[in-house]
Structures are given as C-alpha cells and as structure tokens.
Design an enzyme around this catalytic site. Structure first.
Site, PDB file in Angstrom:
ATOM      1  N   GLU A   4       0.832  -1.203   0.000  1.00  0.00           N
ATOM      2  CA  GLU A   4       0.000   0.000   0.000  1.00  0.00           C
ATOM      3  C   GLU A   4       0.868   1.255   0.000  1.00  0.00           C
ATOM      4  O   GLU A   4       0.522   2.266  -0.596  1.00  0.00           O
ATOM      5  CB  GLU A   4      -0.961   0.008   1.195  1.00  0.00           C
ATOM      6  CG  GLU A   4      -1.960  -1.151   1.206  1.00  0.00           C
ATOM      7  CD  GLU A   4      -2.764  -1.296  -0.085  1.00  0.00           C
ATOM      8  OE1 GLU A   4      -2.965  -0.286  -0.790  1.00  0.00           O
ATOM      9  OE2 GLU A   4      -3.164  -2.423  -0.411  1.00  0.00           O
ATOM     10  N   HIS A  26       1.696   2.172  -3.502  1.00  0.00           N
ATOM     11  CA  HIS A  26       0.626   2.940  -4.150  1.00  0.00           C
ATOM     12  C   HIS A  26       0.691   4.402  -3.711  1.00  0.00           C
ATOM     13  O   HIS A  26       0.544   5.323  -4.512  1.00  0.00           O
ATOM     14  CB  HIS A  26      -0.745   2.378  -3.765  1.00  0.00           C
ATOM     15  CG  HIS A  26      -1.116   1.104  -4.473  1.00  0.00           C
ATOM     16  ND1 HIS A  26      -1.084   0.978  -5.834  1.00  0.00           N
ATOM     17  CD2 HIS A  26      -1.548  -0.095  -3.998  1.00  0.00           C
ATOM     18  CE1 HIS A  26      -1.483  -0.252  -6.169  1.00  0.00           C
ATOM     19  NE2 HIS A  26      -1.768  -0.917  -5.073  1.00  0.00           N
TER      20      HIS A  26
END
Ligand code: ZN
Length: 688
Positions: A472, A475
């Site tokens: 994550e 991202h």
C-alpha cells in the site's frame, strides 16, 4: 495546504455542501462550453476551470468517503449513499456531454495545442478517448444502440453475479458428527457450529462461502466431505445440480444457469467493440492498458506457459506420489489437491505465521519502512505533530525530498476497529496540480487493519501484514512523489490499468531481503532481527508449488483472452463455445485433473461481471513488471542510489503523464522480461 479539517466534520452538512459544489461544477461546464462557442478553446478557458471545480469537489468528497470507510456510522452511511447517487449521476452526465466533447476536440485540433506541455496534451487526448469509448462520438442511431448494449451488459453483469451469489447461498450441508470435520481449524469448526445453532439445527452447518470452503478443501481429512463441497462449488450457477447431476431445464434453479448469459455477454461485447471501430473486445479492452494489444498479451502468456508447464507437471507428479505414499490416496482428484498440498507443505516447512510475529513489532516495522523508503528514493519522512485527525490511532506524516522540498503528506491509520471496513488500501485525499493558488501538495490515506496492540506490548505483525503495508505504501508513493501538474495524469491518475500495481508490488520485494529485513524486523523483547533459518523457510514456502499456481493463473488468462478475441460481431471467428474453448486451454496448461461436471466459467465473475474482461492477464503482467524492476536492485545493490533515483524519476514522478511502457523502458533500459519472475519462483536457474 488543503488538509481536511476532521475536527470540524459534521454529517448533517454534507449533502447540502455537495449539492452546492455539484451546482458549481455544472455551471462551470456550461460556461466553458459557452465560451468555446465564441472563441477557440485553450487550456485556460476550457480545462483549467473544470479542473478547479472538480478539485474543490474532490477535496470535499474524499474525507467524507474516507470517514464512511473508517469511522462508520449509520447516519453517515445514509448520507454517503444518497450523495454517491448524485455524484455518479454527475460524472455520467459529464462523460456523455457531446458539446463538451466537441469543445475538447476543438482544443486538440487548435494550433496552440502543440505548444502545451506534454502532460497537458496527454490529459486532453485521454479525455477525448474516454468520451469516444463512452460512445459520445457515434452517430445518432449507433449511439442509441450503444446505450442499449451498455444497459444490457450492465443488467447481465448483475444477473451473473446475483446468480453466483444465490447459487452459493442456496447450498448448505449439515454434519452431525464432529469427527467428520477432522483436520479443520477450530475456528472454522466453531463457525459451523454457530451457524447450525442460528438455524436451530443440531450439529455443524457447512456452506460454500470462501472461509468454509477453503477450510474444508485445505484441511478436512474426510475425502467424501471434500468431494461433496468441491462438486457443489464447481457447479454453481450452471446446468448441474450441486451433486454434479444434470439439471432439468424447467427446474426453477435453472434460472441461475449463467451459460446463456455468458453467450449474450460475449456477443454484446463484440458488438460494442465493432461499433467503436475495434475488431474484437480484447482489442477494445487493451486501448486503455499498458500492453500494446492482444498479440503482445498472447505471446506473453504463451511464453510463460511454455516455461511453466513442465515444472508444474513435476509438482503434480511429486504431489501424487506423496499423496499415495503418505495419505493413501491412490488417484489424486480435484478435491484432493489442496489438501495434499497443505500436508506436503507442512511436512517440508514447519513454519507458522505465529512464529514470525514476535520479529515484526509495528514499532520496528513502520519506522523501518520509512527508513527503507528514505534510503531508496532520497526522501525523508517525519510525523506532523498536532494535525487534525479523526481518531487517536491516526497520524499524519510528511515526505520531504533531499532538496528540502515538501513532496506530499499521508495519513496513517493502522489498526482494526469495529467501525472500520476490513482490508488494506490507499486512497487519494488531494492530487498534485496547478491551481489558482499555486501547486497543490498531494495527500493520501493509508489504511490497514492490523491487529491492535494488546496490553503494554506493541502490535505484532505477520509477514503477510508487513508485505501488505509495503504494498500500500508503494501505491501511496506513486501518488505522492509525482511532479506532474495536470490533474488528470498526476500521481496515479491516468496510469494504465495494468501498470497501477507496479509500484506496490515492487515495494513488496523489500520484505524478503536480508539487508532490508534487518531494518524492519527486531524481536519485540530482545531486538534480534529475523534469524536466517526462519528467513530461509519463509522464502522456500513462497516458492512452494509456484509453477502450479502459475499455470492456474495462465489457464484463466488464456481462456479470458481467447473467448474475447474469437467473439466477433462479424462472425469471423465462428461461434465460440465457451466450454470447448476452456477444454482447449486446459489441454495446454492444466496439470491437475478436472472432472467433467466442472462448470468454472459460470462462476467466473471477474471477467463476466467484473472489470477484468480481456484483462485477467494483468495480475501476472504486474508481477512480471515488479520482479523485473526489482532485478535491477538485485544486480546493482538493494539500496543503489542510481537505481532508486531512476525508479523515482522515471516511474513514480511521471504518473500517468506518459505511456507506462515508455516510463518502464526509461527506468530499465529495455522492455520487461519474464525471466526474473520465473527465477524468483525457482522455475529457472538463478543467473550465474
Ligand atoms: Zn494494489
């Protein structure tokens, strides 16, 4: 700074504020269209005013939507749902606005277009493409047909997933003797008992929901039970009963049969592609992807198949031999594979997720993650004190580059709570862009559901959770480190669909290397980093039956590509029989037996009801990219400054402002190769 003021947030004012912002967006759009009628549009007269209005809308909406996910309340849910309908309505209306499309075309065709920056040009070109893919440029008759097709496809898609869901939920099996559940994890047995009790039954109630199905297929020693669940699962929403026997066409359960829907979906997709000027749906699907087209994907999948089938056959033979020797299973059937593989895995690697947890306290992992990122990309990360947050667990952090410039901020919300949606994800709060106030600093939310700390001890994470955090964060970096100022292609915006997972999967690699593990691990009592023998086991477990997993993904991808390429509105490909197509693919790649009654396509919601049509390959594509990108670091050094800087400047900072392949080649010096992934999975020998 455009940080949300969480302290001042009130659910009651949300809808009125949204109405006002939407009204502003609508009047802005009307104004820019009016202006375009009088004079040739420019970026400043056509795009910029819309960008400012949409930015205001998104800055307002992003915290509302985020809070609805992480600080759930009934009142907010009601408002959120109502607002979402209004928002969707607005975006649909905008996407179908012919006058706006014409104005955007006029901008692209004006001489001044070539003087715009490359990123602005790309944003405009992308906008035109979305209008066209939405059917806006078609003649009246075609446009009407396009709308009918779109409505039909959306109806068929929901019927498809509803049927899978209904068929899944309609089946249950009561077990009256706990001994029949032998081998299953206590939590799964307890859940089955709970379910029976809720239904006023004595015993244990099994169903086809994933947790139960997986628990039975992986752990239940009772072969008859595994076969029963497998058969029911593999015949969902088909022309078969859950016991595998044919279903009479006039039986009410036949309305769940998805086979006719699959045929209609494929035909309509082919017609839609033809209307838009593409020869088949695969070609249409790839217009917005990093890959150049179906041929490239075909040879990519063929190449992997050629290399993976042999090792997968060896896996399978080894498993069959083990099952016979150790488990007394003479013929390894589809319902034995998961179970036997789990036994073999346990025999080989005695490694439980629990054994690793003491080495990954959150108090070590999170600062370690920041340190890894800092060293890799030449940035520093520090906490912003006294920021307005929505929960005491949440913190705000800022990223500064080595020139001292503020690059972005992120909220970190790590631990599971009762009012928080499950899973881990990155969400955009603000996008970097040039506004009338200057350049807006990007902000994201990073949300996880780690087990909260208990007592005085820090939260102890599984290796999976650590990997998810890195994923994550990748991202997040993609959105935060961007240098782009055109909002439609800034950060993750406008990045091709099959390239979005590159930064995230790429970051996961740092969870598997000694040098970086020393930075992110340390026993919560002794401080000792993850021991070598545990790391060896962890790595070996990652590669266990990797070829088998790969051929399974290839089977799905090849099937998806094949049926979407061969379904043609002009009938050139001949009639496509889905089952024959799947059989042909299985002939090539499947190494495990598949029973005749198996009706896998009828429940393949990813491609028939989700967004993965002619796109299933992208799971593998992203893995290939991240393994290949990482190999540069494996060669040059895990924290090699030149490689890190190149990844930052050529990929992360560029976002959607140029072709992902162009960015990739600029970083890697060549197009991606499948070999590093195969090497990583132990399918070909390591480089000398
Ligand atoms: Zn992801």
């Amino acid at each position: 700074m455009v940080r949300p003021d969480f302290a001042a947030f009130e659910t009651s004012g949300v809808e009125a504020a949204l109405d006002e912002l939407l009204a502003n967006c609508r009047s802005t759009v009307a104004e820019v269209i009016d202006q375009a009628a009088d004079q040739t549009p420019t970026w400043d007269t056509l795009v910029q005013p819309q960008a400012e209005a949409h930015n205001a809308l998104s800055l307002f909406w992003s915290p509302v939507s985020h809070l609805n996910s992480v600080m759930h309340s009934d009142a907010l849910r009601v408002v959120h749902k109502r607002c979402l309908v209004k928002l969707t309505g607005y975006w649909t209306e905008l996407g179908q606005n012919r006058a706006l499309y014409d104005a955007t075309l006029a901008l692209r065709d004006a001489p001044a277009f070539t003087e715009l920056t490359a990123e602005r040009q790309r944003e405009i070109t992308n906008d035109i493409r979305s209008f066209e893919l939405g059917g806006v440029s078609l003649g009246e008759e075609d446009q009407a047909r396009y709308k009918t097709i779109a409505d039909e496809l959306s109806r068929l898609g929901s019927e498809f997933s509803d049927s899978v869901l209904d068929a899944t939920n309609s089946w249950q099996h009561l077990v009256d003797d706990e001994a029949l559940l032998d081998g299953m994890p206590p939590s799964a047995v307890a859940a089955a008992a709970e379910r029976a009790k809720a239904a006023d039954l004595d015993g244990w109630l099994l169903n086809l929901e994933m947790p139960t199905y997986q628990a039975v297929m992986t752990f239940a020693t009772n072969r008859e039970l595994r076969q029963r669940l497998y058969t029911a699962f593999a015949t969902r929403a088909s022309d078969r009963w859950p016991d595998g026997e044919p279903l009479e066409a006039n039986d009410p359960a036949a309305s769940w049969n998805n086979a006719p829907r699959i045929d209609s979906i494929l035909a309509l997709r082919a017609e839609k592609a033809a209307l838009l000027g593409y020869s088949d749906y695969a070609e249409l699907s790839m217009v917005t992807k990093m890959v150049t087209g179906p041929d490239q994907v075909q040879s990519f999948l063929d190449d992997l198949t050629e290399r993976a089938v042999e090792p997968a056959r060896r896996d399978q033979a080894e498993l069959a031999e083990f099952a016979q020797r150790e488990l007394g299973i003479d013929e390894l059937c589809a319902w034995d594979t998961g179970f036997a593989a789990e036994r073999l895995r346990r025999e080989r690697f005695d490694l439980s997720a629990e054994a690793l947890k003491p080495y990954f306290p959150a108090t070590k992992v999170i600062p370690g993650l920041f340190e890894v990122v800092s060293r890799l990309f030449g940035v520093s990360i520090e906490r912003v004190e006294d920021a307005s947050v929505y929960h005491p667990d949440v913190s705000l952090h800022r990223i500064t580059d080595d020139a001292g410039q503020l690059r972005g901020e992120f909220y970190l919300d790590n631990y599971a709570r009762a009012d928080k949606r499950g899973g881990a994800w990155m969400d955009v709060c603000a996008t970097r862009q040039r506004t009338s106030q200057g350049v807006q600093v990007p902000i994201t939310y990073l949300t996880c559901n780690l087990t909260a700390p208990v007592g005085g001890d820090p939260a102890l994470l599984t290796h999976d959770e650590v990997t998810t955090l890195f994923h994550e964060f990748g991202h997040g970096l993609h959105h935060l480190l961007t240098r782009v100022e055109a909002p439609g292609v800034s950060g993750i915006n406008g990045v091709e669909w099959d390239a979005v997972e590159l930064p995230s999967q790429f970051m996961e690699n740092w969870c598997w290397e000694r040098e970086s593990l020393d930075m992110i691990s340390g026993h919560y009592e002794t401080g000792e980093p993850l021991p070598d023998d545990l790391l060896d086991k962890l790595r070996a477990a990652r590669d266990f039956r990797a070829a088998s997993a790969l051929v399974r993904q290839l089977e799905f991808s090849l099937f998806d590509l094949d049926i979407h390429r061969r379904s043609r509105a002009d009938g050139a490909g001949g009639a496509v029989d889905v089952r024959t197509a799947l059989d042909a693919v299985r002939q090539r790649v499947a190494v495990a037996p598949v029973p005749e009654f198996n009706r896998f396509p009828e429940a393949f919601s990813h491609i028939f009801a989700g967004g993965y049509a002619a796109g299933y390959f992208s799971y593998k594509w992203a893995e290939v990219l991240s393994a290949d990108a990482f190999e540069r670091f494996a060669e040059d050094g895990l924290f090699d400054r030149a490689a890190g800087t190149s990844f930052r400047t050529e990929i992360l900072e560029r976002g959607g402002s140029r072709d992902a392949m162009e960015s990739y080649v600029a970083f890697r010096g060549r197009e991606p190769s499948v070999e590093p992934l195969l090497r990583q999975a132990g399918l070909i020998a390591a480089a000398a």
